[in-house]
Design a protein around this motif. Structure first.
Motif, PDB file in Angstrom:
ATOM      1  N   UNK A   1       0.815  -1.217   0.000  1.00 21.34           N
ATOM      2  CA  UNK A   1       0.000   0.000   0.000  1.00 21.34           C
ATOM      3  C   UNK A   1       0.850   1.270   0.000  1.00 21.34           C
ATOM      4  N   UNK A   2       1.955   1.257   0.738  1.00 25.49           N
ATOM      5  CA  UNK A   2       2.811   2.448   0.782  1.00 25.49           C
ATOM      6  C   UNK A   2       3.485   2.694  -0.566  1.00 25.49           C
ATOM      7  N   UNK A   3       3.877   1.638  -1.263  1.00 22.12           N
ATOM      8  CA  UNK A   3       4.476   1.800  -2.595  1.00 22.12           C
ATOM      9  C   UNK A   3       3.435   2.281  -3.600  1.00 22.12           C
ATOM     10  N   UNK A   4       2.197   1.810  -3.465  1.00 23.00           N
ATOM     11  CA  UNK A   4       1.123   2.285  -4.347  1.00 23.00           C
ATOM     12  C   UNK A   4       0.950   3.789  -4.193  1.00 23.00           C
TER      13      UNK A   4
ATOM     14  N   UNK B   1      -2.659   9.296   3.614  1.00 23.65           N
ATOM     15  CA  UNK B   1      -1.707   8.524   4.409  1.00 23.65           C
ATOM     16  C   UNK B   1      -1.817   7.019   4.169  1.00 23.65           C
ATOM     17  N   UNK B   2      -2.689   6.604   3.260  1.00 29.41           N
ATOM     18  CA  UNK B   2      -2.855   5.188   2.963  1.00 29.41           C
ATOM     19  C   UNK B   2      -3.436   5.050   1.565  1.00 29.41           C
TER      20      UNK B   2
END
Length: 82
Positions: free
Chosen positions: A50-53, A77-78
């Motif tokens: 999710x953070x890379x997305x 933030x997400x």
């Protein structure tokens, strides 16, 4: 004394998966849900969490869509929607 087989170094080959890129979303006239589905499909293929997305999406936005992202980036933030 080592045999010829034992004296040779082991060869390790890595199978690197070709990285994929989603299309660029430009907003007016494009279907955002269709693009998000494509982006998620590419992200799964690339094994993005999710953070890379969230970190990569900026690079696949253009025009109005990119400006919206820039204006709202601090509130995001997400990658997952609530």
């Amino acid at each position: 004394m080592p045999t010829e087989q034992e004296a040779k170094p082991a060869v390790v080959t890595l199978s690197l998966q070709q990285w994929r890129s989603p299309s660029t979303f430009r907003a007016p006239g494009e279907d955002p849900l269709k693009w998000l589905k494509e982006y998620d499909r590419v992200a799964n293929f690339n094994k993005w969490d999710d953070m890379m997305c969230l970190a990569n999406v900026y690079f696949f936005l253009d025009g109005t869509a990119r400006q919206w992202y820039v204006n709202n980036e601090d509130a995001l933030d997400s990658w997952e929607m609530d």
